[in-house]
Design an enzyme around this catalytic site. Structure first.
Site, short mmCIF file in Angstrom:
data_model
loop_
_atom_site.label_atom_id
_atom_site.label_comp_id
_atom_site.label_asym_id
_atom_site.label_seq_id
_atom_site.Cartn_x
_atom_site.Cartn_y
_atom_site.Cartn_z
N CYS A 156 0.85 -1.18 0.00
CA CYS A 156 0.00 0.00 0.00
C CYS A 156 0.89 1.24 0.00
O CYS A 156 2.10 1.16 -0.16
CB CYS A 156 -0.94 -0.01 1.20
SG CYS A 156 -0.10 0.05 2.79
N ARG B 289 -2.80 -1.30 5.00
CA ARG B 289 -3.51 -2.28 4.17
C ARG B 289 -2.67 -3.51 3.90
O ARG B 289 -3.21 -4.61 3.74
CB ARG B 289 -3.92 -1.63 2.83
CG ARG B 289 -4.83 -0.43 2.98
CD ARG B 289 -6.12 -0.80 3.68
NE ARG B 289 -6.97 0.37 3.87
CZ ARG B 289 -8.08 0.38 4.59
NH1 ARG B 289 -8.46 -0.74 5.22
NH2 ARG B 289 -8.81 1.47 4.72
N ARG C 94 -1.90 5.18 15.16
CA ARG C 94 -3.19 4.81 14.60
C ARG C 94 -4.28 4.73 15.67
O ARG C 94 -5.41 5.14 15.44
CB ARG C 94 -3.08 3.45 13.90
CG ARG C 94 -2.18 3.47 12.67
CD ARG C 94 -2.77 4.35 11.58
NE ARG C 94 -1.97 4.29 10.37
CZ ARG C 94 -1.05 5.20 10.04
NH1 ARG C 94 -0.81 6.22 10.86
NH2 ARG C 94 -0.36 5.08 8.92
#
Length: 448
Positions: free
Chosen positions: A42, A48, A88
């Site tokens: 990705c 991903r 994240r």
């Protein structure tokens, strides 16, 4: 439906989950069916890529669908691969080079944190707040949601249950354990996370060891032989549904029990386990009773043998007693029995002036030919008979009938015996054939 659930639906969450599932199924099919090599990459290589590769591994290898395999998969494709959990998920990050972490046992509640806020320690990022917020993305949460969708489609293929996935996410988001702190393995080693914080995997292993296979983390429907190879969900199965155990547990508790069948099955399994233990205990008791019965039967058979032997001995003794009584009566004696079981023998007496004859031991002949009386003879019975006429005495009749020393003309070849010294071997009072050993072969014992 609560506002949070509506917002989740408006965000296109299920569409993203479906895209990840479809991409992972395509990768797994190319590798398993065509033996092809697939390159996954990705924009950053951290988000991903980890989602697709780890989910494809989960479809291809049944090992990753176990507890140990799931741990290895997360450690390999997420932690060691460098997924930035701190950026994240929004976890505390390290500022500066000094740090201070509090050692904490992994047995506390989910709200506790091993991080102690002190100067130079873990602190939330305050600089460039807008940039930090732009990095927030529930990538890992989305991947766990995809795992729950596969678990719903293939309930027999996974060793762990949906409850395990919910508890796993709660522990990750609570910052309670150090496994998912910081953005990389290098930062965790630099800060000494593993020495200062508890381990999530050890905590789960301890929980499962306490209850065994009845723990809620175990999937009751798991059958390793049913799906011992790759799993390829069809296109119709790639239409995901809302994960009720995680998303609806606070907003709609009643609807979150979508896995009510699993809860009922678990309750039935617990009851079955209890009944199985009760059955084993009953079987052990029955076995003990059976062994006790066999022991009692053996003792009863032994008692019967002893009783039968005692009866036979009593019958034999009775017969011997009757024979002795008849023999004594044949001598003109009378047997009297007392109440305490004693037996006495009375010799019938005649009027005064009668002649007495007594049974005594026969003399023993010495080597020089002289006769010597043995006072220690082994003939143990001595009977005194009183009679007017020896010829009419029963002893004489017995002597004439049974004595082997009598000749045909009636003379006795053993005159020293006096006919009264017959011994019990002739009248049956006590069989003692050793008395014949005192005779010599020259006494004409045998007829010509």
């Amino acid at each position: 439906m609560s506002a949070s659930v509506s917002t989740l639906g408006d965000s296109g969450w299920l569409i993203h989950v479906q895209s990840v599932l479809a991409g992972s199924a395509w990768i797994a099919a190319r590798i398993a069916l065509e033996s092809a090599s697939v390159l996954v990459h990705c924009s950053d290589g951290w988000d991903r890529t980890s989602q697709l590769v780890s989910l494809a591994n989960l479809m291809l290898d049944p090992y990753y669908r176990t507890f140990a395999g799931f741990q290895a998969l997360v450690e390999k494709d997420w932690l060691a691969f460098g997924h930035p959990f701190s950026d994240r998920i929004g976890m505390p990050s390290v500022s500066g080079t000094s740090f201070d972490l509090t050692r904490q046992s992994s047995t506390g509640n989910l709200s506790s944190s091993p991080v102690r806020q002190s100067s130079g320690s873990f602190t939330p990022q305050t600089s460039n707040t807008s940039h930090a917020q732009n990095n927030y993305s529930p990538i890992f949460l989305q991947w766990v949601d995809c795992v729950s969708q596969l678990l719903r489609v293939y309930p027999f293929a996974f060793e762990f249950s949906s409850t395990f996935l919910v508890d796993f996410l709660d522990c990750v988001l609570s910052c309670r354990f150090g496994n998912f702190l910081c953005n990389s393995e290098k930062e965790r080693e630099k800060c000494g996370i593993y020495e200062a914080c508890g381990c999530l995997w050890a905590y789960f292993a301890d929980l499962r060891s306490l209850e065994g296979s009845s723990h809620a983390h175990y999937n009751l429907f798991y059958d390793p032989l049913k799906h011992n190879g790759p799993i390829f969900p069809p296109a119709a199965a790639l239409a995901p549904t809302l994960w009720p155990q995680f998303h609806l547990r606070w907003a709609c508790p009643s609807e979150s029990q979508a896995g009510e069948l699993e809860a009922e099955s678990r309750s039935m399994a617990i009851k079955f386990s209890e009944l199985q233990k009760a059955k084993e205990a009953a079987e052990m008791k029955a076995k003990e009773y059976s062994v006790a019965m066999e022991t009692l039967k053996a003792e009863l058979r032994n008692e019967k043998r002893l009783s039968s032997s005692a009866v036979n001995l009593a019958q034999r003794a009775s017969k011997e007693s009757a024979a002795i009584k008849r023999a004594i009566l044949s001598l003109g004696c009378r047997v009297n029995y007392t109440s305490n079981g004693d037996c006495t023998v009375d010799v019938e007496s005649n009027p005064t002036g009668s002649q007495e004859k007594s049974i005594q031991s026969p003399p023993r002949k010495e080597s020089d030919g002289t006769m010597e009386r043995d006072d220690n003879s082994d003939l143990s019975v001595s009977v005194t008979v009183v009679s007017d006429d020896v010829s009419s005495c029963p002893l004489g009749q017995v002597c004439e009938t049974l004595c082997p020393l009598r000749t045909r003309d009636g003379s006795c070849q053993w005159p020293s015996a006096g006919c009264a010294q017959l011994g019990s071997q002739f009248v049956g009072l006590k069989a003692n054939f050793d008395a014949f050993d005192h005779l010599s072969i020259y006494d004409s014992y045998f007829e010509s």
